[in-house]
Motif scaffolding. Structure first.
Motif, PDB file in Angstrom:
ATOM      1  N   ALA A 123      17.429  -9.572 -25.665  1.00 19.87           N
ATOM      2  CA  ALA A 123      16.056  -9.427 -24.978  1.00 19.87           C
ATOM      3  C   ALA A 123      15.998  -9.218 -23.982  1.00 19.87           C
ATOM      4  N   VAL A 124      17.931  -9.362 -23.115  1.00 19.15           N
ATOM      5  CA  VAL A 124      17.788  -8.592 -21.834  1.00 19.15           C
ATOM      6  C   VAL A 124      17.894  -6.893 -21.760  1.00 19.15           C
ATOM      7  N   THR A 125      18.597  -6.841 -23.588  1.00 16.62           N
ATOM      8  CA  THR A 125      19.106  -5.428 -23.833  1.00 16.62           C
ATOM      9  C   THR A 125      18.351  -4.471 -23.665  1.00 16.62           C
ATOM     10  N   SER A 126      16.946  -4.731 -24.662  1.00 18.14           N
ATOM     11  CA  SER A 126      15.567  -4.180 -24.658  1.00 18.14           C
ATOM     12  C   SER A 126      14.670  -3.829 -23.520  1.00 18.14           C
ATOM     13  N   LEU A 127      14.591  -4.872 -22.625  1.00 16.64           N
ATOM     14  CA  LEU A 127      14.134  -5.343 -21.514  1.00 16.64           C
ATOM     15  C   LEU A 127      14.915  -4.473 -20.318  1.00 16.64           C
ATOM     16  N   SER A 128      16.654  -4.229 -20.260  1.00 19.08           N
ATOM     17  CA  SER A 128      17.032  -3.374 -19.354  1.00 19.08           C
ATOM     18  C   SER A 128      16.761  -1.472 -19.508  1.00 19.08           C
ATOM     19  N   GLY A 129      15.695  -1.305 -20.849  1.00 21.45           N
ATOM     20  CA  GLY A 129      15.477  -0.418 -20.674  1.00 21.45           C
ATOM     21  C   GLY A 129      14.392  -0.060 -20.170  1.00 21.45           C
ATOM     22  N   LEU A 130      13.579  -0.311 -19.545  1.00 19.57           N
ATOM     23  CA  LEU A 130      12.708  -0.724 -18.411  1.00 19.57           C
ATOM     24  C   LEU A 130      13.051  -0.080 -17.151  1.00 19.57           C
ATOM     25  N   PHE A 131      14.132  -0.271 -16.685  1.00 22.86           N
ATOM     26  CA  PHE A 131      15.155   0.062 -15.609  1.00 22.86           C
ATOM     27  C   PHE A 131      15.393   1.098 -15.084  1.00 22.86           C
ATOM     28  N   THR A 132      15.978   1.983 -16.154  1.00 22.85           N
ATOM     29  CA  THR A 132      15.750   3.620 -15.962  1.00 22.85           C
ATOM     30  C   THR A 132      14.555   4.311 -16.093  1.00 22.85           C
ATOM     31  N   GLU A 133      13.568   3.464 -16.159  1.00 29.75           N
ATOM     32  CA  GLU A 133      12.050   4.560 -16.017  1.00 29.75           C
ATOM     33  C   GLU A 133      11.623   5.011 -13.764  1.00 29.75           C
ATOM     34  N   ALA A 134      13.292   3.635 -13.696  1.00 32.40           N
ATOM     35  CA  ALA A 134      12.275   4.170 -12.018  1.00 32.40           C
ATOM     36  C   ALA A 134      12.288   4.779 -10.940  1.00 32.40           C
ATOM     37  N   PRO A 135      12.520   5.325 -10.873  1.00 34.19           N
ATOM     38  CA  PRO A 135      12.165   6.789  -9.461  1.00 34.19           C
ATOM     39  C   PRO A 135      13.519   6.568  -9.314  1.00 34.19           C
ATOM     40  N   SER A 136      14.775   5.889  -9.226  1.00 28.34           N
ATOM     41  CA  SER A 136      15.730   5.361  -8.399  1.00 28.34           C
ATOM     42  C   SER A 136      16.107   4.454  -9.551  1.00 28.34           C
ATOM     43  N   PRO A 137      16.760   4.694 -10.498  1.00 27.67           N
ATOM     44  CA  PRO A 137      16.584   3.729 -11.293  1.00 27.67           C
ATOM     45  C   PRO A 137      17.806   2.927 -11.503  1.00 27.67           C
ATOM     46  N   LEU A 138      18.291   2.557 -12.411  1.00 29.45           N
ATOM     47  CA  LEU A 138      19.466   1.752 -12.820  1.00 29.45           C
ATOM     48  C   LEU A 138      20.008   1.976 -14.275  1.00 29.45           C
ATOM     49  N   GLU A 176       1.262  -0.818  -0.387  1.00 27.41           N
ATOM     50  CA  GLU A 176       0.038   0.219   0.041  1.00 27.41           C
ATOM     51  C   GLU A 176       1.057   1.214   0.031  1.00 27.41           C
ATOM     52  N   ASN A 177       2.070   0.726   0.462  1.00 22.34           N
ATOM     53  CA  ASN A 177       2.906   2.282   0.905  1.00 22.34           C
ATOM     54  C   ASN A 177       3.945   2.560  -0.571  1.00 22.34           C
ATOM     55  N   LEU A 178       3.910   1.701  -1.547  1.00 24.34           N
ATOM     56  CA  LEU A 178       4.499   1.944  -2.360  1.00 24.34           C
ATOM     57  C   LEU A 178       4.554   3.752  -3.724  1.00 24.34           C
ATOM     58  N   GLN A 179       5.205   4.285  -3.872  1.00 25.19           N
ATOM     59  CA  GLN A 179       5.199   5.036  -4.553  1.00 25.19           C
ATOM     60  C   GLN A 179       4.600   4.852  -5.409  1.00 25.19           C
ATOM     61  N   PRO A 180       3.895   5.446  -7.075  1.00 19.82           N
ATOM     62  CA  PRO A 180       2.773   5.652  -7.718  1.00 19.82           C
ATOM     63  C   PRO A 180       3.789   5.396  -8.860  1.00 19.82           C
ATOM     64  N   GLU A 181       4.969   6.247  -8.453  1.00 20.13           N
ATOM     65  CA  GLU A 181       5.753   6.152 -10.107  1.00 20.13           C
ATOM     66  C   GLU A 181       6.058   4.695  -9.964  1.00 20.13           C
ATOM     67  N   TRP A 182       6.811   4.421  -8.694  1.00 10.88           N
ATOM     68  CA  TRP A 182       6.951   2.858  -8.688  1.00 10.88           C
ATOM     69  C   TRP A 182       5.966   1.851  -9.583  1.00 10.88           C
ATOM     70  N   VAL A 183       4.868   2.026  -8.997  1.00  9.29           N
ATOM     71  CA  VAL A 183       4.345   1.370  -9.662  1.00  9.29           C
ATOM     72  C   VAL A 183       3.628   1.030 -10.529  1.00  9.29           C
ATOM     73  N   GLN A 184       4.021   2.189 -11.771  1.00 15.98           N
ATOM     74  CA  GLN A 184       4.068   2.235 -12.837  1.00 15.98           C
ATOM     75  C   GLN A 184       5.089   1.276 -13.544  1.00 15.98           C
ATOM     76  N   VAL A 185       5.677   1.339 -13.219  1.00 17.13           N
ATOM     77  CA  VAL A 185       6.888   0.237 -13.886  1.00 17.13           C
ATOM     78  C   VAL A 185       7.054  -0.991 -13.077  1.00 17.13           C
TER      79      VAL A 185
END
Length: 309
Positions: free
Chosen positions: A271-286, A81-90
């Motif tokens: 496949a992983v290189t493509s998905l890794s782009g989603l990790f940059t969208e997090a509030p605290s990204p990788l 319940e306490n997760l950030q909305p921006e993180w939930v979107q990711v």
């Protein structure tokens, strides 16, 4: 299972006690007995963990008690319940659709189990299939919990399916797994799955996504993914042992396995290189490069351990 349990392997005139021309007999003779991944004696292979059905059930029962307690602890603290909305979107784009590729991993290992030439390999593959179903079950539970706190749409099949089928970043993985399901040779199916695609996806989930969750205030997901890593390590151990056993029996199999794994590992890396782009969208990204490099390092380790490079 006992040695010589698979009465159908290398049985003449056909594996199964029906017409030699029956499609099932033709299939097994072509894709199991006819596979280049052959040794004279498969029966001496052993699972390095020496799992039996009883031992596996007792071991996993203990792990399930741990996960139940973990869930109870975080639900009491209202962690989801306490997760950030921006993180939930990711999470909606990165984690919620994962049940689709994980089901493919389960289907693929069941094919390996069905086609394997000895009961000792059948066992390993069957326990791995159980591990995959366990992971899918808990992720489905987690998705439902996420939806109760942040919107019913998160648990809707259409939400996950739309991302899986239409998001450009997911398509290299989807294409790779669909190609995996079309592999017929049992040896290549084993190599493509357990020496390439599964370790790449496991590293992405149990390593990078777990770290990303921890960085973004999601200790429950991080802990669940870390727990699944124990099952993944058993898969890696028996797969490495099987590759080494085969190469020791027939050194020329090193070239065959290397050819299969190098091709499938390139596919997995794309496949992983493509998905890794989603990790940059997090509030605290990788960084995407860090995610891809982590997977590449794991695949390099597999090649070294299996003496494929």
């Amino acid at each position: 299972m006992n040695a010589q349990f698979l009465h159908s392997f290398r049985r003449e005139p056909a594996p199964f006690e029906i017409s030699p021309d029956a499609p099932v007999n033709q299939w097994y003779r072509r894709y199991r007995e006819g596979s280049p991944f052959q040794v004279e004696d498969w029966e001496s292979f052993r699972d390095p963990h020496r799992l039996t059905y009883r031992k596996y059930v007792l071991q996993q029962h203990g792990r399930e008690i741990y996960v139940d307690a973990l869930i109870d602890e975080h639900e009491s603290a209202e962690a989801i319940e306490n997760l950030q909305p921006e993180w939930v979107q990711v999470l909606q784009k990165l984690a919620v659709p994962m049940r689709f590729p994980l089901h493919v991993l389960q289907m693929a290992i069941m094919y390996v189990s069905q086609m394997a030439p000895t009961a000792y390999i059948v066992n390993c593959a069957a326990f791995q299939a159980g591990d995959e179903l366990r992971r899918i079950q808990w992720l489905a539970y987690w998705v439902k919990s996420l939806s109760l706190a942040h919107g019913d749409h998160l648990a809707a099949t259409a939400t996950a399916r739309d991302t899986w089928e239409n998001d450009p970043l997911w398509q290299p993985l989807r294409r790779a797994l669909e190609q995996l399901l079309a592999v017929r040779d049992w040896g290549e199916a084993f190599a493509a799955l357990n020496l390439a695609l599964k370790p790449a996806l496991d590293t992405l989930l149990n390593g990078s996504l777990a770290l990303l969750a921890k960085q973004n205030g999601d200790p429950l997901l991080a802990s669940l993914l870390k727990e699944f890593g124990q099952d993944s390590r058993r898969s890696r151990d028996w797969s490495t042992a099987l590759a080494l056993y085969a190469i020791e029996q027939r050194p020329e199999l090193q070239e065959i396995l290397s050819s299969w794994t190098s091709s499938w590992q390139r596919t997995a890396a794309d496949a992983v290189t493509s998905l890794s782009g989603l990790f940059t969208e997090a509030p605290s990204p990788l960084a995407a490069d860090d995610v891809a490099d982590h997977v590449a390092a794991q695949l390099t380790t597999i090649n070294r351990d299996c003496r494929l490079s």
